[in-house]
Design an enzyme around this catalytic site. Structure first.
Site, mmCIF file in Angstrom:
data_model
loop_
_atom_site.group_PDB
_atom_site.id
_atom_site.type_symbol
_atom_site.label_atom_id
_atom_site.label_comp_id
_atom_site.label_asym_id
_atom_site.label_seq_id
_atom_site.Cartn_x
_atom_site.Cartn_y
_atom_site.Cartn_z
ATOM 1 N N HIS A 197 73.076 64.143 17.764
ATOM 2 C CA HIS A 197 72.282 62.904 17.780
ATOM 3 C C HIS A 197 72.818 61.848 16.794
ATOM 4 C CE1 HIS A 197 67.901 61.428 18.576
ATOM 5 N NE2 HIS A 197 68.718 60.406 18.463
ATOM 6 N N TYR A 235 62.592 63.676 19.905
ATOM 7 C CA TYR A 235 61.604 62.902 20.677
ATOM 8 C C TYR A 235 60.339 63.738 20.924
ATOM 9 C CZ TYR A 235 65.652 59.932 21.793
ATOM 10 O OH TYR A 235 66.768 59.140 21.726
HETATM 11 N N1 LIG Z 1 70.941 58.146 20.457
HETATM 12 C C1 LIG Z 1 70.151 57.389 19.727
HETATM 13 O O1 LIG Z 1 70.267 57.335 18.497
HETATM 14 C C2 LIG Z 1 69.107 56.587 20.389
HETATM 15 C C3 LIG Z 1 68.807 56.812 21.705
HETATM 16 N N2 LIG Z 1 67.835 56.063 22.347
HETATM 17 C C4 LIG Z 1 67.615 56.345 23.784
HETATM 18 O O2 LIG Z 1 67.729 55.107 24.490
HETATM 19 C C5 LIG Z 1 66.567 54.899 25.281
HETATM 20 C C6 LIG Z 1 66.303 53.428 25.502
HETATM 21 O O3 LIG Z 1 66.176 52.756 24.283
HETATM 22 P P1 LIG Z 1 64.778 52.168 23.741
HETATM 23 O O4 LIG Z 1 64.888 52.100 22.262
HETATM 24 O O5 LIG Z 1 63.681 52.938 24.326
HETATM 25 O O6 LIG Z 1 64.794 50.643 24.198
HETATM 26 P P2 LIG Z 1 65.045 49.811 25.559
HETATM 27 O O7 LIG Z 1 66.073 48.789 25.221
HETATM 28 O O8 LIG Z 1 65.265 50.710 26.703
HETATM 29 O O9 LIG Z 1 63.682 49.024 25.700
HETATM 30 C C7 LIG Z 1 62.477 49.680 26.005
HETATM 31 C C8 LIG Z 1 61.355 48.634 25.994
HETATM 32 O O10 LIG Z 1 61.585 47.657 27.018
HETATM 33 C C9 LIG Z 1 60.461 47.596 27.890
HETATM 34 N N3 LIG Z 1 60.978 47.377 29.237
HETATM 35 C C10 LIG Z 1 61.656 48.263 30.015
HETATM 36 N N4 LIG Z 1 61.987 47.717 31.191
HETATM 37 C C11 LIG Z 1 61.513 46.452 31.173
HETATM 38 C C12 LIG Z 1 61.534 45.383 32.110
HETATM 39 N N5 LIG Z 1 62.125 45.517 33.307
HETATM 40 N N6 LIG Z 1 60.943 44.216 31.752
HETATM 41 C C13 LIG Z 1 60.353 44.075 30.549
HETATM 42 N N7 LIG Z 1 60.292 45.047 29.614
HETATM 43 C C14 LIG Z 1 60.883 46.235 29.933
HETATM 44 C C15 LIG Z 1 59.744 48.927 27.737
HETATM 45 O O11 LIG Z 1 58.364 48.801 27.988
HETATM 46 P P3 LIG Z 1 57.600 49.622 29.195
HETATM 47 O O12 LIG Z 1 57.792 51.083 28.928
HETATM 48 O O13 LIG Z 1 56.187 49.172 29.031
HETATM 49 O O14 LIG Z 1 58.218 49.146 30.472
HETATM 50 C C16 LIG Z 1 59.996 49.234 26.252
HETATM 51 O O15 LIG Z 1 59.070 48.521 25.448
HETATM 52 C C17 LIG Z 1 65.482 55.625 24.471
HETATM 53 O O16 LIG Z 1 64.290 55.808 25.230
HETATM 54 C C18 LIG Z 1 66.220 56.886 24.091
HETATM 55 O O17 LIG Z 1 66.252 57.767 25.205
HETATM 56 C C19 LIG Z 1 67.181 55.065 21.687
HETATM 57 C C20 LIG Z 1 67.428 54.815 20.350
HETATM 58 C C21 LIG Z 1 68.412 55.557 19.590
HETATM 59 O O1 LIG Z 2 65.441 57.051 19.266
HETATM 60 C C1 LIG Z 2 66.410 57.652 18.790
HETATM 61 O O2 LIG Z 2 67.127 58.421 19.424
HETATM 62 C C2 LIG Z 2 66.756 57.420 17.404
HETATM 63 O O3 LIG Z 2 67.666 58.025 16.902
HETATM 64 C C3 LIG Z 2 65.981 56.382 16.674
HETATM 65 O O4 LIG Z 2 65.246 56.932 15.668
HETATM 66 C C4 LIG Z 2 66.976 55.420 16.106
HETATM 67 O O5 LIG Z 2 67.647 56.160 15.150
HETATM 68 C C5 LIG Z 2 66.436 54.251 15.445
HETATM 69 O O6 LIG Z 2 65.374 53.800 15.748
HETATM 70 C C6 LIG Z 2 67.332 53.593 14.468
HETATM 71 O O7 LIG Z 2 66.690 52.549 13.873
#
Ligand SMILES: NC(=O)C1=CN([C@@H]2O[C@H](COP(=O)(O)OP(=O)(O)OC[C@H]3O[C@@H](n4cnc5c(N)ncnc54)[C@H](OP(=O)(O)O)[C@@H]3O)[C@@H](O)[C@H]2O)C=CC1
Ligand SMILES: O=C(O)C(=O)[C@@H](O)[C@H](O)C(=O)CO
Length: 277
Positions: free
Chosen positions: A109, A51
């Protein structure tokens, strides 16, 4: 808003029932967003080497003024750092960027099965834990077979498996496996990244029934499934909304109706094929 409740992991450590995702929270704006979440009561902060914001997360921890032991910082080993010694070196690099003397939870990860090094990486994580560099160790995006392989090779059960999980992909079988083995489930993209999910009729109806928002219904569903969601929001109002989900309870039928939205993974996130270096 009441405090976010905690559970106990299989290694005895405490772990919040809800945390903050920090993907894309970078720079001064990112630090301010993370500080506002800590001020709102978030205790679990989820970052990763990939990140490129570990520096910001560490800075937010310091600026928040919160006692270090009341916060739980998670980071993750990227695919290019797989290997036993590489994992320990990666953790040291994360500690430097975070500016912290301990990471509370460290995860692999992605398994990157084509590289074939996740068991070696896990051995490095175990060493890092024994050295006191990290408190708890776990994985992300691991399948049941991969978890079994780690456990059989080392005897050490991951404390957490962080996986894609939202109403479109409830992961019932994997959650049942976790429950059997004492692995805490953590949900990434718990809001399905604000796709059309939040407009689903069932969520709108349940929001009216419970006098909350559709987002709060989704996050409560996660916690009632026994998974810790880590919604990302940069907005203080939405951060407070997302954390304020422990004052109502969905019935079993309502939980099941939300799970009926299932349709599968939303992205290219199949652990058997996804390579994240
Ligand atoms: N281990 C892995 O492979 C992965 C881990 N992750 C982790 O998971 C976390 C969360 O997943 P992420 O992909 O960010 O997606 P989320 O499902 O958390 O969605 C985030 C989006 O939703 C919006 N949002 C948040 N709260 C609200 C609300 N109350 N009402 C309307 N919209 C809202 C945010 O906008 P805004 O900021 O404008 O509120 C943003 O656009 C990541 O940040 C990361 O830390 C994610 C993907 C892969
Ligand atoms: O956000 C994360 O932690 C990820 O690993 C993302 O890149 C995730 O892998 C993804 O977006 C898969 O489509």
């Amino acid at each position: 808003m009441s405090a976010i409740p905690t559970v106990t992991l299989n290694d005895g450590a405490w772990f919040p029932e809800l945390g903050l995702g920090t993907y894309n929270l970078r720079g001064e704006e990112g630090i301010a967003a993370i500080v506002s979440a800590i001020d709102a009561g978030y205790r679990l902060l989820d970052t990763a080497v990939n990140y490129e914001n570990e520096r910001e997360v560490g800075e937010a921890v310091r600026r928040s003024g919160a006692e270090r032991d009341t916060l739980l910082v998670t980071s993750k080993i990227p695919g290019r750092h797989h290997g036993r010694q590489e994992a320990v070196d990666s953790i040291r690099g994360s500690l430097d960027l975070l500016g912290l003397d301990r990471i509370d939870l460290h995860l692999i990860h992605w398994p990157n099965p084509s590289v074939g090094k996740y068991v070696d990486t896990w051995r490095g994580m175990i060493e890092a834990q024994q050295e006191g560099l990290v408190r708890s160790i776990g994985v992300s995006n691991f399948t049941e077979d991969m978890l079994t392989e780690l456990i059989e090779a080392t005897g050490v059960v991951p404390a957490v498996n962080q996986v894609e999980l939202h109403p479109y992909f409830p992961q019932a079988e994997l959650r049942a496996f976790h429950a059997t083995h004492g692995i805490r489930t953590e949900s990434w993209s718990p809001l399905a990244r604000r796709t059309e999910l939040l407009n689903e009729q069932i969520l709108r109806e349940l929001a009216v029934v419970h006098d909350v928002t559709p987002t709060q219904v989704v996050l409560r569903w996660h916690t009632q499934l026994g998974s810790t969601p880590i919604p990302k929001s940069a907005d203080p109002d939405r951060q407070r909304e997302n954390a304020d989900v422990f004052g109502f309870t969905l019935t079993d039928d309502q939980v099941a109706a939300i799970s009926d939205l299932e349709r599968g993974r939303l992205w290219d996130g199949d652990p058997l094929t996804h390579e994240e270096m």
